[in-house]
Design a protein around this motif. Structure first.
Motif, PDB file in Angstrom:
ATOM      1  N   UNK A  21       0.832  -1.203   0.000  1.00 37.28           N
ATOM      2  CA  UNK A  21       0.000   0.000   0.000  1.00 37.28           C
ATOM      3  C   UNK A  21       0.869   1.258   0.000  1.00 37.28           C
ATOM      4  N   UNK A  22       2.018   1.199   0.666  1.00 40.66           N
ATOM      5  CA  UNK A  22       2.946   2.328   0.614  1.00 40.66           C
ATOM      6  C   UNK A  22       3.447   2.558  -0.815  1.00 40.66           C
ATOM      7  N   UNK A  23       3.676   1.486  -1.542  1.00 39.15           N
ATOM      8  CA  UNK A  23       4.074   1.613  -2.951  1.00 39.15           C
ATOM      9  C   UNK A  23       2.953   2.287  -3.737  1.00 39.15           C
ATOM     10  N   UNK A  24       1.720   1.931  -3.422  1.00 39.35           N
ATOM     11  CA  UNK A  24       0.572   2.577  -4.057  1.00 39.35           C
ATOM     12  C   UNK A  24       0.521   4.073  -3.723  1.00 39.35           C
ATOM     13  N   UNK A  25       0.877   4.430  -2.499  1.00 44.65           N
ATOM     14  CA  UNK A  25       0.928   5.847  -2.095  1.00 44.65           C
ATOM     15  C   UNK A  25       1.943   6.604  -2.955  1.00 44.65           C
ATOM     16  N   UNK A  26       3.102   6.003  -3.147  1.00 46.55           N
ATOM     17  CA  UNK A  26       4.138   6.645  -3.969  1.00 46.55           C
ATOM     18  C   UNK A  26       3.636   6.800  -5.404  1.00 46.55           C
ATOM     19  N   UNK A  28       0.531   7.045  -6.429  1.00 45.61           N
ATOM     20  CA  UNK A  28      -0.479   8.108  -6.445  1.00 45.61           C
ATOM     21  C   UNK A  28       0.177   9.493  -6.366  1.00 45.61           C
ATOM     22  N   UNK A  29       1.215   9.614  -5.549  1.00 47.67           N
ATOM     23  CA  UNK A  29       1.916  10.886  -5.412  1.00 47.67           C
ATOM     24  C   UNK A  29       2.591  11.294  -6.724  1.00 47.67           C
ATOM     25  N   UNK A  30       3.221  10.338  -7.372  1.00 42.16           N
ATOM     26  CA  UNK A  30       3.865  10.621  -8.664  1.00 42.16           C
ATOM     27  C   UNK A  30       2.813  11.058  -9.682  1.00 42.16           C
ATOM     28  N   UNK A  31       1.677  10.360  -9.724  1.00 41.31           N
ATOM     29  CA  UNK A  31       0.606  10.737 -10.652  1.00 41.31           C
ATOM     30  C   UNK A  31       0.093  12.139 -10.352  1.00 41.31           C
ATOM     31  N   UNK A  32      -0.026  12.472  -9.075  1.00 45.17           N
ATOM     32  CA  UNK A  32      -0.480  13.806  -8.695  1.00 45.17           C
ATOM     33  C   UNK A  32       0.523  14.883  -9.130  1.00 45.17           C
ATOM     34  N   UNK A  33       1.807  14.621  -8.895  1.00 41.41           N
ATOM     35  CA  UNK A  33       2.838  15.596  -9.247  1.00 41.41           C
ATOM     36  C   UNK A  33       2.998  15.766 -10.761  1.00 41.41           C
ATOM     37  N   UNK A  34       2.712  14.726 -11.508  1.00 40.21           N
ATOM     38  CA  UNK A  34       2.782  14.805 -12.969  1.00 40.21           C
ATOM     39  C   UNK A  34       1.555  15.486 -13.567  1.00 40.21           C
ATOM     40  N   UNK A  46      -7.528  10.932  -1.654  1.00 39.54           N
ATOM     41  CA  UNK A  46      -7.245   9.514  -1.864  1.00 39.54           C
ATOM     42  C   UNK A  46      -5.846   9.162  -1.385  1.00 39.54           C
ATOM     43  N   UNK A  47      -4.897  10.045  -1.635  1.00 39.50           N
ATOM     44  CA  UNK A  47      -3.522   9.835  -1.193  1.00 39.50           C
ATOM     45  C   UNK A  47      -3.452   9.745   0.328  1.00 39.50           C
ATOM     46  N   UNK A  48      -4.123  10.654   1.016  1.00 44.92           N
ATOM     47  CA  UNK A  48      -4.116  10.659   2.485  1.00 44.92           C
ATOM     48  C   UNK A  48      -4.791   9.396   3.032  1.00 44.92           C
ATOM     49  N   UNK A  49      -5.936   9.037   2.472  1.00 48.27           N
ATOM     50  CA  UNK A  49      -6.641   7.836   2.953  1.00 48.27           C
ATOM     51  C   UNK A  49      -5.824   6.567   2.700  1.00 48.27           C
ATOM     52  N   UNK A  50      -5.137   6.515   1.568  1.00 50.54           N
ATOM     53  CA  UNK A  50      -4.296   5.360   1.270  1.00 50.54           C
ATOM     54  C   UNK A  50      -3.135   5.283   2.256  1.00 50.54           C
ATOM     55  N   UNK A  51      -2.548   6.421   2.578  1.00 51.84           N
ATOM     56  CA  UNK A  51      -1.449   6.457   3.556  1.00 51.84           C
ATOM     57  C   UNK A  51      -1.938   6.028   4.940  1.00 51.84           C
ATOM     58  N   UNK A  52      -3.129   6.453   5.304  1.00 50.99           N
ATOM     59  CA  UNK A  52      -3.702   6.039   6.590  1.00 50.99           C
ATOM     60  C   UNK A  52      -3.904   4.518   6.605  1.00 50.99           C
ATOM     61  N   UNK A  53      -4.378   3.964   5.492  1.00 47.93           N
ATOM     62  CA  UNK A  53      -4.550   2.513   5.393  1.00 47.93           C
ATOM     63  C   UNK A  53      -3.230   1.773   5.541  1.00 47.93           C
ATOM     64  N   UNK A  54      -2.180   2.292   4.911  1.00 48.16           N
ATOM     65  CA  UNK A  54      -0.861   1.669   5.033  1.00 48.16           C
ATOM     66  C   UNK A  54      -0.369   1.732   6.482  1.00 48.16           C
ATOM     67  N   UNK A  55      -0.568   2.873   7.125  1.00 44.36           N
ATOM     68  CA  UNK A  55      -0.156   3.017   8.526  1.00 44.36           C
ATOM     69  C   UNK A  55      -0.932   2.060   9.427  1.00 44.36           C
ATOM     70  N   UNK A  56      -2.219   1.908   9.154  1.00 49.59           N
ATOM     71  CA  UNK A  56      -3.039   0.987   9.952  1.00 49.59           C
ATOM     72  C   UNK A  56      -2.547  -0.446   9.795  1.00 49.59           C
TER      73      UNK A  56
END
Length: 133
Positions: A21-26, A28-34, A46-56
């Motif tokens: 899921x952390x890889x998915x966060x990265x 998503x972040x790359x897609x956002x920055x592009x 979506x990025x924040x919720x995905x990061x929260x899921x990875x942390x959980x």
């Protein structure tokens, strides 16, 4: 108390899922920055919720490793949520059986090892004398 091998496997499985899921966060972040997203606000949410899921999932992994029942419970809930996502990919106009299997199989494996870990913890708790608790 010392955790059993199956409990350590369950913790490792949850840690692998958290890493995925952390890889998915990265990604998503790359897609956002592009600028590949249609809505910046939705992408950030979506990025924040995905990061929260990875942390959980990471917290559940640590808790299972430390023999905390809330980690196993949270892990089971996470696996059931992933299974519901897999079921959703089987319905509707864009139903995809392969994608559903790709999503469901790791969740089923996770569910099996977490249930086995819970059983091992229960056996250990029953076998522990009262004065050691």
């Amino acid at each position: 108390m010392r955790t059993t091998r199956i409990e350590r496997i369950a913790a490792g499985w949850l840690a692998l899922e958290a890493l995925g899921i952390l890889i998915l966060v990265v990604w998503e972040l790359v897609a956002l920055l592009r600028g590949d997203s249609g809505s910046v606000g939705s992408s950030i949410a979506l990025l924040v919720l995905t990061a929260v899921g990875a942390a959980a999932l990471g917290a559940f992994a640590v808790a299972v490793w430390r023999d905390r029942s809330w980690g196993r419970s949270g892990g089971v809930v996470a696996q059931l949520l992933v299974l519901s996502i897999a079921l959703g990919t089987l319905t509707g106009e864009g139903a995809d059986t392969r994608l559903a299997a790709t999503i469901a199989v790791p969740a089923i494996v996770g569910l099996v090892v977490l249930i086995a870990a819970a059983r091992a913890a229960g056996r250990r708790a029953r076998d522990t004398p009262v004065d050691e608790v």
